[in-house]
Design a protein around this motif. Structure first.
Motif, PDB file in Angstrom:
ATOM      1  N   LEU A 102       0.846  -1.187   0.000  1.00 24.31           N
ATOM      2  CA  LEU A 102       0.000   0.000   0.000  1.00 24.31           C
ATOM      3  C   LEU A 102       0.883   1.239   0.000  1.00 24.31           C
ATOM      4  O   LEU A 102       1.955   1.241   0.613  1.00 24.31           O
ATOM      5  CB  LEU A 102      -0.884   0.048   1.255  1.00 24.31           C
ATOM      6  N   VAL A 103       0.434   2.296  -0.655  1.00 23.61           N
ATOM      7  CA  VAL A 103       1.087   3.601  -0.574  1.00 23.61           C
ATOM      8  C   VAL A 103       0.547   4.362   0.625  1.00 23.61           C
ATOM      9  O   VAL A 103       1.273   5.086   1.308  1.00 23.61           O
ATOM     10  CB  VAL A 103       0.863   4.408  -1.868  1.00 23.61           C
ATOM     11  N   GLU A 104      -0.744   4.162   0.895  1.00 22.90           N
ATOM     12  CA  GLU A 104      -1.442   4.791   2.010  1.00 22.90           C
ATOM     13  C   GLU A 104      -2.670   3.935   2.303  1.00 22.90           C
ATOM     14  O   GLU A 104      -3.027   3.053   1.506  1.00 22.90           O
ATOM     15  CB  GLU A 104      -1.851   6.218   1.633  1.00 22.90           C
ATOM     16  N   ASN A 120       1.857  -1.558 -10.723  1.00 23.65           N
ATOM     17  CA  ASN A 120       1.794  -2.917 -11.278  1.00 23.65           C
ATOM     18  C   ASN A 120       1.307  -3.965 -10.275  1.00 23.65           C
ATOM     19  O   ASN A 120       1.955  -4.983 -10.051  1.00 23.65           O
ATOM     20  CB  ASN A 120       3.156  -3.324 -11.842  1.00 23.65           C
ATOM     21  N   LEU A 121       0.154  -3.675  -9.682  1.00 21.66           N
ATOM     22  CA  LEU A 121      -0.469  -4.666  -8.812  1.00 21.66           C
ATOM     23  C   LEU A 121      -0.730  -5.962  -9.593  1.00 21.66           C
ATOM     24  O   LEU A 121      -0.988  -5.930 -10.796  1.00 21.66           O
ATOM     25  CB  LEU A 121      -1.787  -4.127  -8.266  1.00 21.66           C
ATOM     26  N   GLU A 130       8.300  -4.909  -4.457  1.00 17.00           N
ATOM     27  CA  GLU A 130       7.681  -3.933  -3.565  1.00 17.00           C
ATOM     28  C   GLU A 130       7.537  -4.469  -2.140  1.00 17.00           C
ATOM     29  O   GLU A 130       7.571  -3.700  -1.184  1.00 17.00           O
ATOM     30  CB  GLU A 130       6.342  -3.476  -4.149  1.00 17.00           C
ATOM     31  N   TRP A 131       7.381  -5.773  -1.986  1.00 18.13           N
ATOM     32  CA  TRP A 131       7.427  -6.347  -0.637  1.00 18.13           C
ATOM     33  C   TRP A 131       8.851  -6.240  -0.070  1.00 18.13           C
ATOM     34  O   TRP A 131       9.042  -6.015   1.115  1.00 18.13           O
ATOM     35  CB  TRP A 131       7.000  -7.819  -0.668  1.00 18.13           C
ATOM     36  N   GLN A 132       9.836  -6.397  -0.937  1.00 20.43           N
ATOM     37  CA  GLN A 132      11.219  -6.404  -0.475  1.00 20.43           C
ATOM     38  C   GLN A 132      11.788  -5.008  -0.255  1.00 20.43           C
ATOM     39  O   GLN A 132      12.726  -4.843   0.539  1.00 20.43           O
ATOM     40  CB  GLN A 132      12.094  -7.164  -1.477  1.00 20.43           C
ATOM     41  N   ASN A 133      11.231  -3.996  -0.915  1.00 16.48           N
ATOM     42  CA  ASN A 133      11.779  -2.646  -0.703  1.00 16.48           C
ATOM     43  C   ASN A 133      10.835  -1.731   0.071  1.00 16.48           C
ATOM     44  O   ASN A 133      11.210  -0.617   0.428  1.00 16.48           O
ATOM     45  CB  ASN A 133      12.186  -2.001  -2.029  1.00 16.48           C
ATOM     46  N   PRO A 136       6.509   2.288  -3.045  1.00 14.45           N
ATOM     47  CA  PRO A 136       5.355   2.249  -3.955  1.00 14.45           C
ATOM     48  C   PRO A 136       5.655   1.651  -5.324  1.00 14.45           C
ATOM     49  O   PRO A 136       4.742   1.344  -6.077  1.00 14.45           O
ATOM     50  CB  PRO A 136       4.968   3.731  -4.092  1.00 14.45           C
ATOM     51  N   THR A 137       6.919   1.508  -5.652  1.00 16.98           N
ATOM     52  CA  THR A 137       7.320   0.933  -6.929  1.00 16.98           C
ATOM     53  C   THR A 137       8.520   0.027  -6.720  1.00 16.98           C
ATOM     54  O   THR A 137       9.282   0.209  -5.769  1.00 16.98           O
ATOM     55  CB  THR A 137       7.679   2.034  -7.939  1.00 16.98           C
ATOM     56  N   GLY A 138       8.676  -0.954  -7.600  1.00 19.49           N
ATOM     57  CA  GLY A 138       9.816  -1.852  -7.480  1.00 19.49           C
ATOM     58  C   GLY A 138      11.123  -1.244  -7.948  1.00 19.49           C
ATOM     59  O   GLY A 138      12.184  -1.829  -7.738  1.00 19.49           O
TER      60      GLY A 138
END
Length: 430
Positions: A102-104, A120-121, A130-133, A136-138
């Motif tokens: 999530l971004v917010e 890119n959901l 995005e889970w690893q960083n 909001p973006t990879g």
């Protein structure tokens, strides 16, 4: 050998710290279907689950039935997670519900309006990154573990002979920092690559290889690669010496289980933490493939049957090493999967998922976050087939682990730049 920029290795440090802590990430590659990992067990909730899940519904009673949680009786775990159920009921494990990138904070209406969404959901590579960083973006150069190492390494590991982060599952964004880099270990081969020829021949080959590393080509990339390889040789030598100086662990890890092999290697490195001079460590392990577009029951059940005993053995090893309260393990995954099955008795890419956190410091036997309403096209569905809009952000999940590890509240925004978008920055499960 893991050819990563390991950093020059120093002499082994003396003495052990009483302030040792370690985080152990277990990444479930491919998108674990958490809808069949944590299931409502009350009469109304289970009936709704069984009706919508259809051929993928796990039985409530009988052979292969769900494992009702004594500490949380309205929910049950997949029948292939008996060890996790035991850890949960003994309050050494917690469940965190409906977590996602999530971004917010985001509602279904905001999702449908396209407001402030992660990029890119539903894409495997993007959501893994995005889970690893926790961004909001990879498209970043660093992961959140790497940024923790950037922040804390000088304070906690000033005399360490290895970096703060170790991966036993290859090169990942999670481990990369701006000023710090990880070590990469091939599980079960901690001393590095072996030579199958005679002693004389192997010695000559090694001498030649190391001599080549001293050749000044004048090319920046070649010199950088030579430096990485040189450090890899030294790393292998240092870690081999440390692990060979202690007795083998008594904890028995499951055989023919790739995740168990990775976690055993992590336990062996934790065992020699004093010799390596580390007071803080982060580890990365992984297992897949959870991309179950077809034949899901067979594939997912087999994977969960590996995870359960592997995590239980690792927790037992931390008890053997008297660090159970100092080591916290946690799962991450690309995303969950659609609640409604597809036509191939499988599921497709979704969003919010449930995760497991294990350790002696965990406030276990509880579920944190908000379990979604399992209603297609309902208030928690981003569409019409059960892609749950997360009610907890992955960076809140990560920030909770980071704060326990030693990151201060003031430092959290440096590691998780969007954390201020959430009124509750941490979740209190540890």
């Amino acid at each position: 050998m893991g050819l990563r920029p390991f950093g020059m290795l120093n002499a082994m440090a003396q003495g052990a710290s009483t302030d040792y802590k370690a985080l152990v990430c277990i990444f479930l590659y491919g998108g674990n279907d958490a809808n069949n990992m944590l299931v409502p067990f009350d009469a109304t909730g289970y009936a709704n689950y069984a009706k919508i899940r259809g051929p993928l519904a796990l039985p409530q009673t009988g052979t292969g039935s769900l494992l009702q949680l004594g500490a949380l009786p309205n929910f049950a775990l997949n029948p292939n997670l008996p060890d996790i159920a035991t850890l949960f009921n003994n309050r050494n494990a917690a469940l965190v519900a409906n977590v996602g990138t999530l971004v917010e904070p985001t509602t279904r209406a905001q999702f449908l309006a396209g407001q402030m969404l992660p990029s890119n959901l539903f894409s495997h590579p993007d959501q893994q990154l995005e889970w690893q960083n926790a961004a909001p973006t990879g498209g970043t150069a660093t992961g959140w573990a790497g940024r923790i190492a950037d922040t804390l390494n000088a304070s906690y590991n000033p005399n360490a002979s290895i970096p703060m982060i170790t991966s036993v599952a290859g090169d990942t964004l999670f481990c990369n920092g701006s000023s710090s880099t990880p070590v990469s270990v091939s599980p079960g081969n901690i001393s590095g690559a072996s030579c199958s020829e005679g002693t004389t021949e192997c010695g000559a080959q090694l001498a030649t290889a190391q001599a080549l590393l001293t050749f000044d080509s004048g090319l920046t990339l070649v010199q950088a690669d030579d430096s990485i390889t040189t450090n890899a040789y030294q790393y292998a030598k240092t870690l081999t010496a440390a692990t060979q100086s202690v007795s083998a662990l008594k904890t028995v890890f499951p055989a023919n289980n790739g995740l168990a092999t990775q976690l055993k290697q992590i336990a062996q490195i934790i065992q020699v933490r004093a010799a390596l001079g580390v007071n803080r460590q982060i580890f990365f392990a992984g297992i897949g493939n959870f991309d179950t577009h077809s034949d899901q029951l067979t594939l997912q059940n087999a994977l969960l049957a590996q995870i359960s005993p592997a995590l239980a053995a690792f927790y037992q090893a931390t008890q053997e090493l008297s660090v159970a309260n100092n080591v916290t393990s946690f799962t991450m995954s690309d995303f969950s999967r659609t609640f409604q099955p597809n036509s191939n008795t499988g599921t497709d890419h979704a969003w919010g998922s449930h995760h497991i956190v294990i350790g002696g410091a965990v406030k276990g036997g509880q579920m944190y976050g908000t379990f979604p309403q399992l209603v297609l096209n309902g208030p928690d569905d981003s569409g019409t087939n059960g892609r749950w809009v997360p009610t907890t952000g992955s960076m809140q999940y990560a920030a909770t682990l980071a704060q326990w590890f030693g990151v201060t509240a003031a430092q959290l925004p440096n590691i998780f730049p969007n954390i201020g978008s959430f009124s509750q920055e941490t979740l209190g499960f540890i």
